[in-house]
Design a protein around this motif. Structure first.
Motif, PDB file in Angstrom:
ATOM      1  N   PRO A  84      65.155 115.610  83.670  1.00 22.17           N
ATOM      2  CA  PRO A  84      64.343 114.807  82.770  1.00 22.17           C
ATOM      3  C   PRO A  84      64.871 113.429  82.993  1.00 22.17           C
ATOM      4  O   PRO A  84      65.889 113.196  83.281  1.00 22.17           O
ATOM      5  N   HIS A 292      69.235 122.808  69.963  1.00 20.08           N
ATOM      6  CA  HIS A 292      67.784 122.891  69.559  1.00 20.08           C
ATOM      7  C   HIS A 292      67.484 121.970  68.449  1.00 20.08           C
ATOM      8  O   HIS A 292      68.253 122.239  67.224  1.00 20.08           O
ATOM      9  N   GLU A 298      61.268 112.178  73.512  1.00 20.59           N
ATOM     10  CA  GLU A 298      61.449 112.753  74.573  1.00 20.59           C
ATOM     11  C   GLU A 298      62.298 111.617  75.593  1.00 20.59           C
ATOM     12  O   GLU A 298      62.136 110.400  75.377  1.00 20.59           O
ATOM     13  N   ASP A 313      68.687 114.524  76.687  1.00 18.49           N
ATOM     14  CA  ASP A 313      67.485 115.391  76.661  1.00 18.49           C
ATOM     15  C   ASP A 313      67.694 116.532  77.884  1.00 18.49           C
ATOM     16  O   ASP A 313      68.006 116.183  78.932  1.00 18.49           O
ATOM     17  N   TYR A 314      67.116 117.587  77.492  1.00 23.26           N
ATOM     18  CA  TYR A 314      67.337 118.869  78.305  1.00 23.26           C
ATOM     19  C   TYR A 314      65.821 119.231  78.570  1.00 23.26           C
ATOM     20  O   TYR A 314      65.715 119.449  80.180  1.00 23.26           O
ATOM     21  N   CYS A 315      65.135 119.610  77.713  1.00 18.24           N
ATOM     22  CA  CYS A 315      63.793 120.049  77.695  1.00 18.24           C
ATOM     23  C   CYS A 315      63.001 120.189  76.632  1.00 18.24           C
ATOM     24  O   CYS A 315      63.523 120.071  75.550  1.00 18.24           O
ATOM     25  N   LYS A 316      61.674 120.388  76.851  1.00 22.36           N
ATOM     26  CA  LYS A 316      60.899 120.514  75.731  1.00 22.36           C
ATOM     27  C   LYS A 316      60.861 122.021  75.359  1.00 22.36           C
ATOM     28  O   LYS A 316      60.805 122.850  76.065  1.00 22.36           O
ATOM     29  N   VAL A 317      60.805 122.189  74.139  1.00 28.28           N
ATOM     30  CA  VAL A 317      60.570 123.545  73.502  1.00 28.28           C
ATOM     31  C   VAL A 317      59.098 123.538  72.656  1.00 28.28           C
ATOM     32  O   VAL A 317      58.343 124.576  73.083  1.00 28.28           O
ATOM     33  N   ASP A 319      55.847 120.563  70.676  1.00 28.56           N
ATOM     34  CA  ASP A 319      55.276 119.263  70.618  1.00 28.56           C
ATOM     35  C   ASP A 319      56.324 118.558  69.637  1.00 28.56           C
ATOM     36  O   ASP A 319      56.443 117.510  69.898  1.00 28.56           O
ATOM     37  N   GLU A 321      59.595 119.994  68.941  1.00 32.55           N
ATOM     38  CA  GLU A 321      61.030 120.302  69.052  1.00 32.55           C
ATOM     39  C   GLU A 321      61.628 120.167  70.522  1.00 32.55           C
ATOM     40  O   GLU A 321      60.655 120.154  71.384  1.00 32.55           O
ATOM     41  N   ARG A 322      62.731 119.767  70.779  1.00 32.26           N
ATOM     42  CA  ARG A 322      63.235 119.792  72.398  1.00 32.26           C
ATOM     43  C   ARG A 322      64.916 120.204  72.099  1.00 32.26           C
ATOM     44  O   ARG A 322      65.360 120.695  71.089  1.00 32.26           O
TER      45      ARG A 322
END
Length: 434
Positions: A84, A292, A298, A313-317, A319, A321-322
């Motif tokens: 990311p 979480h 983002e 940031d690690y990744c999208k869960v 729209d 939540e990440r």
């Protein structure tokens, strides 16, 4: 049954060693103490976001810095994706901090430049092939906080440097070694930015995709075999597991984490100075948390003086939540305390909702007894390179004893390469003498 070589431990160093020796014609057995392969590279389904695969252990790579890992990815056609990109910054480094990628204010530029010169000068004293105990580096093997205080940095610069050092060493500055922080700089082409910019790519489908590909090239493997003793007092080495099962070989490769070597009885006994460091174990307590959250921007990146020195940031869960990744150490923080996690996240991001946390406590895991390697102050200037050198017909590999890339998958592969070459040379000499 007797083997040419027995490999103890199924992380990347063990897998590469077993595969390459078998590929060279040896009869090889790989013994793994747990119920999975990969060691501290560990991808699995998230415990907070079902159907999302996450890396609980080592995850990042850089093809320039990690050529052996890049070669393995190309060999098996393993896909990677770009890590990311950080585009939103919420640092906590003091009133003069700037919320941008490099938050050092202009008023601190000159002392920061002087500090960088000192850091690079001292890092250049390190020869990555000789071992830290062989270069007269004892003056650098001091608590990192003492070293940083001597740099005379202003507030923001000092906090910034200490935060990233805590992230990389897995120890607070009072306990970590300045020499080890400099070793990490030296390993990344003697570049401070190289340490941070090595977070370049991640496995597209999890590190276990590469683990499984390598495992298919290992002819014989036994899981759940925790090795308790290695006896090389006779011509044939005898390896005994926790159930009393005995295996025989002409050579043994210990690919288990360094902090578990003290659980293995070696006959003959290892040299006293080497044994003393093994009994101590390295002091790394690094803790990686996947948090979480709802409502996070983002590309968020936070650096500061909180109990999480870094949070990003690690990744999208979904729209809204990440997953964020935070680094700290298990001696300073209890990851089971959800309230403490909320406080630590809200120190940087007061607006987000904390929904859960995922992690693996490597220090409490009896098959590892520690996360990535980080020596105690004064430890590796006393004994470093010798930890990874052969003891007669027993070889030691793994990222913990890598000289060039300690703590990285690249380091695990590097040490495996060295052991394979040594064992094959020895086999040729033995054959010629008969």
């Amino acid at each position: 049954m007797s083997y040419d070589t027995i490999v103890v431990g199924g992380g990347f160093s063990g897998l590469k060693t077993a595969r390459d020796l078998a590929g060279a014609g040896q009869n090889v057995l790989l013994l793994e103490g747990g119920n999975r392969l990969g060691g501290r590279a560990y991808s699995r389904e998230s415990s907070t976001a079902p159907n999302l695969r996450v890396e609980i252990g080592g995850a990042y790579l850089h093809r320039e810095h990690h050529p052996r890992l890049a070669a393995e990815l190309d060999r098996y056609g393993i896909a990677t994706i770009t890590a990311p990109e950080f585009s939103a910054f919420r640092h906590q480094l003091g009133p003069d901090a700037l919320n941008q990628a490099f938050p050092i204010p202009g008023s601190e530029a000159v002392p920061m430049e002087a500090a960088i010169y000192t850091l690079l000068r001292d890092a250049h004293r390190i020869d990555l092939q000789r071992g830290l105990e062989n270069q007269g580096l004892e003056d650098l093997d001091v608590p990192l906080i003492e070293y940083v205080e001597a740099l005379g940095l202003p507030t923001v610069s000092k906090k910034f440097l200490l935060a990233w050092a805590w992230n990389m060493t897995g120890q607070p500055a009072e306990e970590s070694s300045a020499l080890w922080a400099l070793q990490l700089v030296a390993a990344h082409h003697y570049s401070l930015l190289g340490v941070v910019l090595s977070l370049d790519e991640v496995f597209a489908n999890g590190s276990d995709e590469l683990v499984n590909a390598m495992r298919r090239d290992v002819p014989e493997l036994r899981m759940g075999a925790v090795v308790k003793s290695i006896d090389q007092s006779a011509e044939i080495i005898r390896v005994t597991d926790h159930e009393g099962q005995v295996y025989e070989a002409r050579a043994v490769v210990v690919a288990a984490p360094m902090n578990t070597w003290r659980r293995i009885s070696f006959t003959p006994t290892l040299p006293e100075q080497r044994l003393s460091v093994i009994e101590e174990g390295h002091g790394g307590r690094g803790l990686k948390l996947l948090i979480h959250v709802g409502g996070a921007e983002e590309g968020i990146s936070c650096v500061g003086d909180g109990i999480f020195p870094t949070l990003y940031d690690y990744c999208k869960v979904s729209d809204s939540e990440r997953l964020l990744v935070a680094f700290t150490d298990s001696g300073s923080f209890d990851p089971r305390d959800l309230g403490a996690i909320e406080d630590a996240v809200h120190y940087y991001l007061p607006e987000v909702e904390v929904l859960g946390v995922d992690y693996h406590d490597w220090l409490a895991d009896p098959l590892f007894e520690g996360p990535w390697v980080s020596p105690r102050v004064g430890q590796f200037s006393r004994m470093h390179k010798q930890l990874g050198e052969p003891f007669d017909r027993v070889h030691f590999v793994g990222s913990d004893v890598s000289l060039a890339f300690p703590g990285y998958i690249e380091g695990a592969l590097e040490t495996a390469e060295r052991a394979v070459e040594a064992i094959l040379r020895s086999s040729v000499r033995t054959a010629l003498s008969r």
